[in-house]
Scaffold this motif. Structure first.
Motif, PDB file in Angstrom:
ATOM      1  N   LEU A 162      -6.066   0.025  -3.238  1.00 44.64           N
ATOM      2  CA  LEU A 162      -6.898   0.740  -2.277  1.00 44.64           C
ATOM      3  C   LEU A 162      -6.586   2.217  -2.162  1.00 44.64           C
ATOM      4  N   SER A 163      -5.656   2.686  -2.940  1.00 49.08           N
ATOM      5  CA  SER A 163      -5.305   4.100  -2.894  1.00 49.08           C
ATOM      6  C   SER A 163      -4.830   4.458  -4.287  1.00 49.08           C
ATOM      7  N   ARG A 164      -4.643   5.749  -4.529  1.00 53.65           N
ATOM      8  CA  ARG A 164      -3.984   6.104  -5.791  1.00 53.65           C
ATOM      9  C   ARG A 164      -2.543   6.428  -5.457  1.00 53.65           C
ATOM     10  N   THR A 165      -1.706   5.414  -5.462  1.00 53.66           N
ATOM     11  CA  THR A 165      -0.291   5.694  -5.212  1.00 53.66           C
ATOM     12  C   THR A 165       0.533   5.002  -6.293  1.00 53.66           C
ATOM     13  N   ASP A 166       1.774   5.461  -6.435  1.00 51.15           N
ATOM     14  CA  ASP A 166       2.610   4.980  -7.535  1.00 51.15           C
ATOM     15  C   ASP A 166       2.861   3.483  -7.513  1.00 51.15           C
ATOM     16  N   VAL A 167       2.894   2.867  -6.315  1.00 57.49           N
ATOM     17  CA  VAL A 167       3.243   1.433  -6.281  1.00 57.49           C
ATOM     18  C   VAL A 167       2.079   0.542  -6.706  1.00 57.49           C
ATOM     19  N   LEU A 168       0.890   1.094  -6.766  1.00 53.38           N
ATOM     20  CA  LEU A 168      -0.253   0.229  -7.078  1.00 53.38           C
ATOM     21  C   LEU A 168      -0.399   0.029  -8.579  1.00 53.38           C
ATOM     22  N   ASN A 169       0.575  -0.685  -9.125  1.00 52.03           N
ATOM     23  CA  ASN A 169       0.470  -1.000 -10.550  1.00 52.03           C
ATOM     24  C   ASN A 169       0.783  -2.482 -10.738  1.00 52.03           C
ATOM     25  N   GLU A 170       0.550  -2.961 -11.947  1.00 54.28           N
ATOM     26  CA  GLU A 170       0.696  -4.398 -12.173  1.00 54.28           C
ATOM     27  C   GLU A 170       2.115  -4.874 -11.979  1.00 54.28           C
ATOM     28  N   PHE A 171       3.089  -4.011 -12.257  1.00 55.96           N
ATOM     29  CA  PHE A 171       4.475  -4.448 -12.116  1.00 55.96           C
ATOM     30  C   PHE A 171       4.782  -4.787 -10.648  1.00 55.96           C
ATOM     31  N   ASN A 172       4.293  -3.975  -9.731  1.00 52.94           N
ATOM     32  CA  ASN A 172       4.607  -4.198  -8.314  1.00 52.94           C
ATOM     33  C   ASN A 172       3.806  -5.332  -7.684  1.00 52.94           C
ATOM     34  N   PHE A 173       2.800  -5.807  -8.396  1.00 49.26           N
ATOM     35  CA  PHE A 173       1.953  -6.847  -7.808  1.00 49.26           C
ATOM     36  C   PHE A 173       2.689  -8.186  -7.796  1.00 49.26           C
ATOM     37  N   LEU A 174       2.683  -8.851  -6.628  1.00 44.70           N
ATOM     38  CA  LEU A 174       3.305 -10.174  -6.516  1.00 44.70           C
ATOM     39  C   LEU A 174       2.266 -11.070  -5.842  1.00 44.70           C
TER      40      LEU A 174
ATOM     41  N   THR B 165      -9.117   6.361  13.831  1.00 46.80           N
ATOM     42  CA  THR B 165      -8.567   7.585  13.222  1.00 46.80           C
ATOM     43  C   THR B 165      -8.161   7.287  11.788  1.00 46.80           C
ATOM     44  N   ASP B 166      -8.209   8.329  10.946  1.00 46.77           N
ATOM     45  CA  ASP B 166      -7.706   8.153   9.577  1.00 46.77           C
ATOM     46  C   ASP B 166      -6.271   8.670   9.474  1.00 46.77           C
ATOM     47  N   ARG B 167      -5.709   9.131  10.590  1.00 43.84           N
ATOM     48  CA  ARG B 167      -4.349   9.704  10.543  1.00 43.84           C
ATOM     49  C   ARG B 167      -3.307   8.666  10.904  1.00 43.84           C
ATOM     50  N   CYS B 168      -2.076   8.972  10.537  1.00 46.00           N
ATOM     51  CA  CYS B 168      -1.017   8.010  10.814  1.00 46.00           C
ATOM     52  C   CYS B 168       0.308   8.736  10.942  1.00 46.00           C
ATOM     53  N   ASN B 169       1.210   8.144  11.735  1.00 51.77           N
ATOM     54  CA  ASN B 169       2.549   8.725  11.875  1.00 51.77           C
ATOM     55  C   ASN B 169       3.540   8.062  10.921  1.00 51.77           C
ATOM     56  N   GLU B 170       3.067   7.163  10.050  1.00 52.43           N
ATOM     57  CA  GLU B 170       3.908   6.661   8.966  1.00 52.43           C
ATOM     58  C   GLU B 170       3.171   6.970   7.662  1.00 52.43           C
ATOM     59  N   LYS B 171       3.831   6.676   6.555  1.00 48.41           N
ATOM     60  CA  LYS B 171       3.133   6.912   5.273  1.00 48.41           C
ATOM     61  C   LYS B 171       3.542   5.830   4.287  1.00 48.41           C
ATOM     62  N   CYS B 172       2.942   4.663   4.482  1.00 44.89           N
ATOM     63  CA  CYS B 172       3.316   3.512   3.667  1.00 44.89           C
ATOM     64  C   CYS B 172       2.937   3.746   2.211  1.00 44.89           C
ATOM     65  N   LEU B 173       3.827   3.297   1.346  1.00 41.83           N
ATOM     66  CA  LEU B 173       3.684   3.558  -0.089  1.00 41.83           C
ATOM     67  C   LEU B 173       2.340   3.123  -0.649  1.00 41.83           C
ATOM     68  N   TYR B 174       1.802   2.009  -0.096  1.00 46.46           N
ATOM     69  CA  TYR B 174       0.595   1.407  -0.674  1.00 46.46           C
ATOM     70  C   TYR B 174      -0.674   1.896   0.006  1.00 46.46           C
ATOM     71  N   CYS B 175      -0.535   2.686   1.067  1.00 41.09           N
ATOM     72  CA  CYS B 175      -1.689   3.025   1.910  1.00 41.09           C
ATOM     73  C   CYS B 175      -2.003   4.509   1.880  1.00 41.09           C
ATOM     74  N   MET B 176      -0.941   5.312   1.870  1.00 42.29           N
ATOM     75  CA  MET B 176      -1.114   6.766   2.054  1.00 42.29           C
ATOM     76  C   MET B 176      -0.540   7.488   0.832  1.00 42.29           C
ATOM     77  N   PRO B 177      -1.403   8.026  -0.020  1.00 37.47           N
ATOM     78  CA  PRO B 177      -0.875   8.705  -1.208  1.00 37.47           C
ATOM     79  C   PRO B 177       0.003   9.896  -0.813  1.00 37.47           C
ATOM     80  N   GLU B 178       1.067  10.104  -1.578  1.00 35.80           N
ATOM     81  CA  GLU B 178       1.971  11.235  -1.366  1.00 35.80           C
ATOM     82  C   GLU B 178       1.168  12.546  -1.305  1.00 35.80           C
ATOM     83  N   GLY B 179       1.408  13.343  -0.273  1.00 38.47           N
ATOM     84  CA  GLY B 179       0.753  14.654  -0.183  1.00 38.47           C
ATOM     85  C   GLY B 179      -0.738  14.578   0.130  1.00 38.47           C
ATOM     86  N   TYR B 180      -1.201  13.423   0.631  1.00 41.03           N
ATOM     87  CA  TYR B 180      -2.639  13.243   0.922  1.00 41.03           C
ATOM     88  C   TYR B 180      -3.158  14.313   1.885  1.00 41.03           C
TER      89      TYR B 180
END
Ligand code: SAM
Ligand code: SF4
Length: 326
Positions: free
Chosen positions: A190-202, A17-32
């Motif tokens: 892997l998504s277009r979400t706010d956390v996927l930027n160079e600052f958040n990368f560790l 399934t492509d659906r989920c009951n959570e919405k992790c910041l790095y996986c599921m874009p807001e309002g997807y």
């Protein structure tokens, strides 16, 4: 089966399934809202028949994932039928554990050997911030799984600078106390979400440097549970009850990361994806519904496996991780 670069491909990651009951910041874009239509999801018969053909041509390791696989109503039936196929050597599931309290016994009964659980934080507030979910439910789910004595339960943590950096030591302590391998995964674009930027990368290299300052990291060269891409180490520090087994998945910073790739992905809407970090997909669903042989699509996907991912070459995801299948 060998791909054009001599790698043996025997691992199929099947998203149900492509659906989920959570919405992790790095996986599921807001309002997807890009969900596949129900009729475009592979049916349980289509999934099982495809896996059956895959085993006939040499696939041996199957992991069921999503989205969140445990929200699919026929998930136990799908797992049972996959496990009953003669060629399947190992059957695993990747889950956020929110439904494990309910389903762990049925999964064990169905033949699941290995369970991977996403756990990015042990602070309830931070867990909610990252996933939108309830940490208590997840920890109860993990305990329910432990009571079933699966062959292995692994924890997965996606590391994000400035978001869950405070959590890696508590997570290591939690995993060490329960003797569960814990894998740290580099954030992938892997998504277009706010956390996927160079600052958040560790990077996992930076984490390993930090750990080496507070304890001892010893490589476990021959340890490869679940056949994934992690490199494992034993970590010991005086603060830990027992040594921890830590895996590091550094898709973006580990040299030669793709050299040991052994898998294909099947998305919930029936596309075969040769590489997570490249857009190319092969439409198995269309071929299947036109009466085609899934073996042709599987062979084509293996023949189309690229040598490496494109994450560092301005890769643009065409759909988020929840839709590709983790
Ligand atoms: N819902 C299940 C779960 O959370 O484990 C299975 C699907 S999830 C997409 C599979 C794995 O992908 C999880 O461990 C998750 O942390 C990881 N993941 C999702 N998006 C990611 C990203 N942008 N970078 C790195 N890992 C990611
Ligand atoms: Fe759902 Fe797993 Fe993606 Fe989190 S990582 S939103 S739990 S599919």
């Amino acid at each position: 089966m060998k791909d054009p670069f001599g790698r043996t491909i025997d691992y199929l990651r099947v998203s149900v399934t492509d659906r989920c009951n959570e919405k992790c910041l790095y996986c599921m874009p807001e309002g997807y809202k890009g969900w596949a239509q129900r009729e475009d999801h592979l049916t349980s018969d289509e999934i099982v028949n495809t896996v059956a053909v895959a085993t006939e041509i040499g696939f041996r390791k199957i992991r069921v994932t999503g989205g969140e696989p445990l929200i699919r109503k026929d998930i136990v039936e799908i797992l049972e039928r996959i496990w009953a196929l003669p060629g399947v050597q190992t059957l695993g599931i990747s889950t956020n554990a929110t439904r494990l309290s309910l389903l762990a016994p049925a999964l064990k009964q169905a033949g699941v050997r290995s369970v991977n659980v996403s756990l990015d934080a042990l602070s309830p507030e931070l867990y909610r911030h990252i996933t939108g979910g309830d940490l208590r439910v997840v920890l109860d789910g993990l305990e329910a799984a432990r009571r079933q004595n699966f062959e292995i339960i692994k924890l997965n943590c996606v590391l994000m600078r400035g978001i869950n950096e405070s959590e890696y030591l508590p997570l290591i302590r939690y995993a060490a106390g329960r003797q569960m391998p814990l894998r740290f995964i580099e954030l992938m674009p892997l998504s277009r979400t706010d956390v996927l930027n160079e600052f958040n990368f560790l990077s996992v290299q930076e984490l390993m440097r930090r750990l080496s300052q507070s304890g001892e990291l010893t490589p476990l060269v021959d340890y490869r549970p679940g056949n994934g891409p992690a490199r494992y180490y034993e970590f010991f520090s005086p603060e830990l009850p027992k040594p921890a087994r830590l895996g590091f998945i550094g898709a973006l910073t580990t040299p030669h990361f793709c050299e040991t790739c052994n898998k294909l992905r099947l998305t919930a809407d029936g596309k075969l994806r040769p590489c997570l970090g490249r857009i190319g997909e092969i439409d198995l669903l269309a071929s299947l519904r036109a009466g085609g042989d899934p073996a042709d699509a599987l062979h084509a996907a293996i023949a189309n496996k690229p040598e490496d991912h494109e994450f560092l070459q301005n890769y643009q995801p065409n759909r988020p991780m929840t839709a590709i299948g983790g």
